[in-house]
Design a protein around this motif. Structure first.
Motif, mmCIF file in Angstrom:
data_model
loop_
_atom_site.group_PDB
_atom_site.id
_atom_site.type_symbol
_atom_site.label_atom_id
_atom_site.label_comp_id
_atom_site.label_asym_id
_atom_site.label_seq_id
_atom_site.Cartn_x
_atom_site.Cartn_y
_atom_site.Cartn_z
ATOM 1 N N TYR A 184 65.313 45.122 35.578
ATOM 2 C CA TYR A 184 63.966 45.083 35.011
ATOM 3 C C TYR A 184 63.018 45.912 35.868
ATOM 4 N N LYS A 185 62.201 46.730 35.236
ATOM 5 C CA LYS A 185 61.157 47.451 35.946
ATOM 6 C C LYS A 185 60.090 46.420 36.349
ATOM 7 N N ALA A 186 59.726 46.420 37.625
ATOM 8 C CA ALA A 186 58.789 45.411 38.106
ATOM 9 C C ALA A 186 57.928 45.965 39.224
ATOM 10 N N ARG A 187 56.760 45.390 39.388
ATOM 11 C CA ARG A 187 55.836 45.784 40.450
ATOM 12 C C ARG A 187 55.310 44.546 41.181
ATOM 13 N N VAL A 188 54.916 44.772 42.425
ATOM 14 C CA VAL A 188 54.114 43.809 43.180
ATOM 15 C C VAL A 188 52.661 44.211 42.959
ATOM 16 N N VAL A 189 51.842 43.285 42.475
ATOM 17 C CA VAL A 189 50.460 43.603 42.106
ATOM 18 C C VAL A 189 49.494 42.799 42.974
ATOM 19 N N THR A 190 48.722 43.506 43.778
ATOM 20 C CA THR A 190 47.688 42.853 44.576
ATOM 21 C C THR A 190 46.420 42.763 43.735
ATOM 22 N N CYS A 191 45.957 41.549 43.510
ATOM 23 C CA CYS A 191 44.777 41.297 42.680
ATOM 24 C C CYS A 191 43.609 40.955 43.590
ATOM 25 N N LEU A 192 42.510 41.689 43.451
ATOM 26 C CA LEU A 192 41.426 41.606 44.426
ATOM 27 C C LEU A 192 40.073 41.302 43.807
ATOM 28 N N ALA A 193 39.198 40.747 44.656
ATOM 29 C CA ALA A 193 37.835 40.412 44.249
ATOM 30 C C ALA A 193 36.924 41.625 44.397
ATOM 31 N N ALA A 194 35.767 41.540 43.763
ATOM 32 C CA ALA A 194 34.794 42.630 43.859
ATOM 33 C C ALA A 194 34.177 42.710 45.249
ATOM 34 N N ASP A 195 34.001 41.563 45.894
ATOM 35 C CA ASP A 195 33.338 41.486 47.191
ATOM 36 C C ASP A 195 34.250 42.019 48.296
ATOM 37 N N PRO A 196 33.874 43.102 48.976
ATOM 38 C CA PRO A 196 34.731 43.659 50.027
ATOM 39 C C PRO A 196 34.868 42.739 51.240
ATOM 40 N N ASN A 197 33.952 41.757 51.357
ATOM 41 C CA ASN A 197 34.010 40.822 52.476
ATOM 42 C C ASN A 197 34.810 39.568 52.155
ATOM 43 N N ASP A 198 35.312 39.478 50.940
ATOM 44 C CA ASP A 198 36.128 38.328 50.565
ATOM 45 C C ASP A 198 37.517 38.506 51.161
ATOM 46 N N PRO A 199 37.933 37.629 52.090
ATOM 47 C CA PRO A 199 39.231 37.822 52.744
ATOM 48 C C PRO A 199 40.415 37.389 51.900
ATOM 49 N N ASP A 200 40.138 36.777 50.759
ATOM 50 C CA ASP A 200 41.205 36.220 49.940
ATOM 51 C C ASP A 200 41.571 37.164 48.795
ATOM 52 N N CYS A 201 42.865 37.321 48.568
ATOM 53 C CA CYS A 201 43.358 38.007 47.378
ATOM 54 C C CYS A 201 44.548 37.211 46.873
ATOM 55 N N HIS A 202 45.099 37.595 45.745
ATOM 56 C CA HIS A 202 46.320 36.938 45.273
ATOM 57 C C HIS A 202 47.287 38.022 44.815
ATOM 58 N N VAL A 203 48.552 37.832 45.155
ATOM 59 C CA VAL A 203 49.567 38.840 44.842
ATOM 60 C C VAL A 203 50.570 38.236 43.863
ATOM 61 N N ILE A 204 50.763 38.930 42.742
ATOM 62 C CA ILE A 204 51.653 38.449 41.687
ATOM 63 C C ILE A 204 52.604 39.583 41.296
ATOM 64 N N ASN A 205 53.279 39.414 40.182
ATOM 65 C CA ASN A 205 54.194 40.448 39.689
ATOM 66 C C ASN A 205 53.821 40.882 38.287
#
Length: 410
Positions: A263-284
């Protein structure tokens, strides 16, 4: 009262995000953490006995600690002032609740105002909190509530600029390692993926492989993983140490598993608009030949998302539906470590609404694609709304065209 705040959430997050070990942390920061944990524990214990007047004392001390700390200037940790203010806002909110409960309405309103000024952003909690009942008929309370509502991730996402089609292809083509590669064949054999995937249709294969990763590797967003970043090493690291891995490591594992099954697949880093937000979530994201599109797959939460007819959706479709208000259905399996079931209201409309502002993927999807021990030479490619400016991933090749970013894989 927001009594479910984990101890020193934001400060702890910044420590773990910027320091690899205790020796690298300043003694001042360690003392701040310890004092804060102790005082907040005292507050929680006092509140449990409903002695709200006495509970004010540790809260004031907690706020004073954050007002006087100099860790924002610490040369090693360098915690942003925004993180300190956000933590202080939580304490001020609890303090306002205490004042409101014991009848000190003026002090409650002043403290709640300070909390909002420092960034308090939990609209649902503030709206429904019975501890603030005595304030809710005051116009000042409604004005504060309106400010907090505007801070909701979904509101910010709805106000984002639209994407913009591009006449020229400004990003390189994504590449996917073929399942015949020896490393992927090893993954397939090691986990006996043919058996795990089952004999059903493609969509069930995709779900079964998702369940396998979610069920066999625990998530721990605060833990630094020390091993190679591939499915086999990450799996064995967890089994050998008992330590969980963060969302990126889970997504890397599942990507290896999907690639190993062709299966063709990617790791996708999902990010907030705020550049100072230290939190992101990574999905597929995994390509479905059945549905002719990329699918939203989250191994941390054992989750996918559907429309009102039960059709699985892509990351792009989930984002669009959050913005325009169309129906979204979260799969019934969605959970965190089989301990906390996920709800659409929190997981999609709050957490992912924040983190779907823009996305980043690696150009090449392959075994051990983000190794810290080997030079993988794998550039980032970013999809952003038109006109969006953010310093994060600024070196990435960037497009505003989702049709290009999410094109059918070759």
């Amino acid at each position: 009262m927001k009594r479910n705040i984990s101890k020193i959430i934001i400060i702890a997050m910044m420590i773990l995000g910027t320091a690899l070990n205790v020796q690298a942390q300043s003694a001042q920061l360690i003392k701040l953490q310890q004092d804060s944990e102790r005082l907040y524990g005292e507050f929680r214990e006092i509140v449990s006995s409903k002695n709200y007047t006495e509970a004010i004392v540790p809260l004031k001390e907690l706020i004073n600690i954050l007002d006087t700390t100099t860790v924002v200037n610490d040369p090693i940790i360098n915690i942003p002032q925004q993180a300190i203010d956000a933590q202080k806002a939580m304490y001020q909110y609890d303090l306002a609740c205490c004042y409101a409960i014991i009848g000190k309405k003026k002090m409650a309103m002043e403290t709640l105002t300070a909390s909002v000024e420092n960034g308090y952003d939990n609209y649902r909690n503030m709206y429904w909190d019975n501890d603030l009942t005595s304030l809710k008929k005051d116009k000042k309370f409604q004005a504060l509530l309106d400010i907090v509502k505007e801070r909701q991730p979904l509101e910010k996402l709805k106000k984002s600029n639209a994407y913009k089609a591009e006449t020229e292809n400004v990003i390189p083509k994504f590449e996917y390692q073929p399942k015949e590669h020896p490393n992927l064949q090893r993954v397939r054999d090691y986990f006996q993926l043919d058996t795990i995937a089952g004999k059903e249709n493609e969509l069930e294969h995709i779900k079964n492989l998702l369940h396998f990763v979610h069920d066999n590797i625990r998530h721990d967003g605060s833990h630094m993983t020390i091993c190679e970043f591939d499915a086999i090493d990450l799996y064995n690291y967890h089994k050998a140490t008992g330590n969980g891995v963060n969302c990126r490591m889970l997504a890397i594992t599942l990507c290896d598993v999907y690639l190993a099954m062709g299966y063709k697949a990617r790791v996708v880093t999902c990010l907030a608009a705020d550049p100072n937000d230290p939190d992101c979530h990574v999905i597929n994201s995994v390509w479905s030949e059945t549905l002719h599109k990329w699918l939203y797959i989250d191994p941390t939460m054992d989750a996918w998302v559907m429309d009102e007819n039960g059709t699985m959706l892509s990351i792009a479709e989930v984002r669009e539906r959050l913005i325009d208000g169309r129906e979204l259905v979260l799969c019934p399996t969605a959970n965190w470590n089989h301990e906390s079931p996920q709800t659409k209201e929190y997981y999609l409309e709050t957490y992912m609404a924040k983190n779907l502002y823009y996305q980043v993927c690696k150009k090449r999807s392959f075994f051990n694609q983000e190794s810290v021990y080997r030079n993988t030479d794998n550039e980032d490619i970013r999809l952003i709304p038109a006109g969006f400016e953010n310093g994060s991933y600024e070196s990435a090749k960037t497009t505003t065209d989702p049709e290009v970013f999410w094109a059918r894989p070759e």
